[in-house]
Write a protein that holds these residues in place. Structure first.
Motif, PDB file in Angstrom:
ATOM      1  N   ILE A 183      34.047  32.528  44.495  1.00 31.16           N
ATOM      2  CA  ILE A 183      33.502  33.813  44.915  1.00 31.16           C
ATOM      3  C   ILE A 183      32.481  34.041  43.918  1.00 31.16           C
ATOM      4  N   ARG A 184      31.455  34.573  44.480  1.00 25.65           N
ATOM      5  CA  ARG A 184      30.270  35.308  43.368  1.00 25.65           C
ATOM      6  C   ARG A 184      30.210  36.624  44.022  1.00 25.65           C
ATOM      7  N   ASP A 185      30.083  37.757  43.004  1.00 28.49           N
ATOM      8  CA  ASP A 185      29.979  38.792  43.613  1.00 28.49           C
ATOM      9  C   ASP A 185      29.532  39.821  42.247  1.00 28.49           C
ATOM     10  N   ARG A 186      29.321  41.137  42.578  1.00 28.64           N
ATOM     11  CA  ARG A 186      28.938  42.069  41.443  1.00 28.64           C
ATOM     12  C   ARG A 186      30.140  43.308  41.298  1.00 28.64           C
ATOM     13  N   VAL A 187      30.179  43.548  40.147  1.00 30.78           N
ATOM     14  CA  VAL A 187      30.930  44.849  39.766  1.00 30.78           C
ATOM     15  C   VAL A 187      30.075  46.057  39.614  1.00 30.78           C
ATOM     16  N   MET A 188      30.343  46.919  40.629  1.00 32.32           N
ATOM     17  CA  MET A 188      29.642  47.967  40.642  1.00 32.32           C
ATOM     18  C   MET A 188      30.408  49.390  40.196  1.00 32.32           C
ATOM     19  N   LEU A 189      29.673  50.297  39.622  1.00 29.57           N
ATOM     20  CA  LEU A 189      30.355  51.530  39.172  1.00 29.57           C
ATOM     21  C   LEU A 189      29.699  52.635  40.085  1.00 29.57           C
ATOM     22  N   LYS A 190      30.779  53.647  40.737  1.00 26.31           N
ATOM     23  CA  LYS A 190      30.273  54.880  41.236  1.00 26.31           C
ATOM     24  C   LYS A 190      30.779  56.074  40.636  1.00 26.31           C
ATOM     25  N   ALA A 191      30.232  56.638  39.796  1.00 22.54           N
ATOM     26  CA  ALA A 191      30.853  57.711  38.930  1.00 22.54           C
ATOM     27  C   ALA A 191      31.472  58.921  39.822  1.00 22.54           C
ATOM     28  N   SER A 192      30.557  59.365  40.801  1.00 23.21           N
ATOM     29  CA  SER A 192      30.780  60.375  41.697  1.00 23.21           C
ATOM     30  C   SER A 192      30.615  60.076  43.000  1.00 23.21           C
ATOM     31  N   ALA A 193      30.883  60.999  44.000  1.00 18.74           N
ATOM     32  CA  ALA A 193      30.758  60.832  45.448  1.00 18.74           C
ATOM     33  C   ALA A 193      29.173  60.648  45.680  1.00 18.74           C
ATOM     34  N   THR A 194      28.323  61.366  44.985  1.00 10.83           N
ATOM     35  CA  THR A 194      27.068  61.461  45.160  1.00 10.83           C
ATOM     36  C   THR A 194      26.003  60.769  44.419  1.00 10.83           C
ATOM     37  N   ALA A 195      26.811  60.382  43.265  1.00  5.77           N
ATOM     38  CA  ALA A 195      26.000  59.198  42.322  1.00  5.77           C
ATOM     39  C   ALA A 195      25.784  57.928  42.962  1.00  5.77           C
ATOM     40  N   PRO A 196      24.719  57.446  42.711  1.00 12.45           N
ATOM     41  CA  PRO A 196      24.289  56.007  42.796  1.00 12.45           C
ATOM     42  C   PRO A 196      25.347  54.918  42.236  1.00 12.45           C
ATOM     43  N   GLU A 197      25.385  53.810  42.772  1.00  8.45           N
ATOM     44  CA  GLU A 197      26.068  52.628  42.188  1.00  8.45           C
ATOM     45  C   GLU A 197      25.327  52.061  41.148  1.00  8.45           C
ATOM     46  N   VAL A 198      25.880  51.908  39.875  1.00 10.88           N
ATOM     47  CA  VAL A 198      25.257  51.100  39.155  1.00 10.88           C
ATOM     48  C   VAL A 198      26.098  49.877  38.616  1.00 10.88           C
ATOM     49  N   PRO A 199      25.465  48.954  38.173  1.00 13.59           N
ATOM     50  CA  PRO A 199      26.173  47.606  37.718  1.00 13.59           C
ATOM     51  C   PRO A 199      27.196  48.016  36.371  1.00 13.59           C
ATOM     52  N   LEU A 200      28.281  47.348  36.481  1.00 13.05           N
ATOM     53  CA  LEU A 200      29.477  47.665  35.647  1.00 13.05           C
ATOM     54  C   LEU A 200      29.502  46.322  34.419  1.00 13.05           C
ATOM     55  N   ARG A 201      28.937  46.391  33.478  1.00 15.02           N
ATOM     56  CA  ARG A 201      28.843  45.234  32.427  1.00 15.02           C
ATOM     57  C   ARG A 201      30.099  45.162  31.845  1.00 15.02           C
ATOM     58  N   ASN A 202      30.458  43.865  31.597  1.00 17.12           N
ATOM     59  CA  ASN A 202      31.525  43.595  30.555  1.00 17.12           C
ATOM     60  C   ASN A 202      32.925  44.125  31.224  1.00 17.12           C
ATOM     61  N   ALA A 203      33.011  44.216  32.471  1.00 15.82           N
ATOM     62  CA  ALA A 203      34.185  44.550  33.308  1.00 15.82           C
ATOM     63  C   ALA A 203      35.069  43.309  33.354  1.00 15.82           C
ATOM     64  N   ARG A 204      36.553  43.541  33.149  1.00 17.32           N
ATOM     65  CA  ARG A 204      37.351  42.533  33.161  1.00 17.32           C
ATOM     66  C   ARG A 204      37.633  42.416  34.819  1.00 17.32           C
ATOM     67  N   VAL A 205      37.471  41.214  35.303  1.00 14.63           N
ATOM     68  CA  VAL A 205      37.810  40.659  36.631  1.00 14.63           C
ATOM     69  C   VAL A 205      39.043  39.896  36.919  1.00 14.63           C
ATOM     70  N   TRP A 206      39.921  40.327  37.871  1.00 14.12           N
ATOM     71  CA  TRP A 206      41.041  39.667  38.428  1.00 14.12           C
ATOM     72  C   TRP A 206      40.778  39.299  39.718  1.00 14.12           C
ATOM     73  N   VAL A 207      41.074  38.067  40.021  1.00 16.71           N
ATOM     74  CA  VAL A 207      41.026  37.620  41.404  1.00 16.71           C
ATOM     75  C   VAL A 207      42.626  37.070  41.765  1.00 16.71           C
ATOM     76  N   GLN A 208      43.051  37.814  42.783  1.00 15.31           N
ATOM     77  CA  GLN A 208      44.504  37.701  43.108  1.00 15.31           C
ATOM     78  C   GLN A 208      44.775  37.113  44.496  1.00 15.31           C
ATOM     79  N   ARG A 209      45.405  36.286  44.757  1.00 10.55           N
ATOM     80  CA  ARG A 209      45.725  35.764  46.076  1.00 10.55           C
ATOM     81  C   ARG A 209      46.387  36.943  47.128  1.00 10.55           C
ATOM     82  N   LEU A 210      45.752  37.325  48.062  1.00 11.33           N
ATOM     83  CA  LEU A 210      46.303  38.590  48.725  1.00 11.33           C
ATOM     84  C   LEU A 210      47.872  38.312  49.308  1.00 11.33           C
TER      85      LEU A 210
END
Length: 129
Positions: free
Chosen positions: A48-75
């Motif tokens: 799975i290749r993807d990107r972690v994005m941050l949206k600080a508020s409802a009106t703010a644009p999405e920005v990449p979140l660097r050094n985020a810890r990512v967990w992939v869990q089986r549904l």
């Protein structure tokens, strides 16, 4: 009758393999190719290749979140199949997943400023060379 005591062998000593040495500060070598994990009946060459994005508020644009810890869990059962970190542009690549299985992705802000967010479901795709 006297009791004989024997020293406990070091880890790996039973198999005749010396234990791995700890190298602090060194980077791990990338595997040449993914290996099939035979504990599972399906192919574990999924990715799975993807990107972690941050949206600080409802009106703010999405920005990449660097050094985020990512967990992939089986549904289906919540098993954590992969864990890693996003790069400077927010991208991550989860490998060693079961092909065709559905996963949920959780992004965790390591600075603690923002709440964790899960996304999905995402289906792992077969690795293409």
């Amino acid at each position: 009758m006297p009791v004989l005591l024997a020293a406990v062998p070091h880890p790996g000593g039973v198999l005749g393999v010396p234990p791995a040495r700890f190298r602090p500060g060194g980077l791990l070598e990338k595997p040449g190719r993914l290996q099939q994990d035979y504990r599972y009946s399906k192919s574990t060459l999924g990715v799975i290749r993807d990107r972690v994005m941050l949206k600080a508020s409802a009106t703010a644009p999405e920005v990449p979140l660097r050094n985020a810890r990512v967990w992939v869990q089986r549904l289906v059962d919540g098993y954590k199949a992969w864990e890693g970190f996003s790069d400077a542009l927010g991208y991550y690549k989860a490998t060693g997943l079961e092909v065709g299985v559905t996963y949920v992705i959780t992004g965790i802000d390591t600075s603690g400023e923002h709440k964790s967010t899960a996304a999905g479901p995402v289906v792992a795709q077969k690795v293409t060379p």
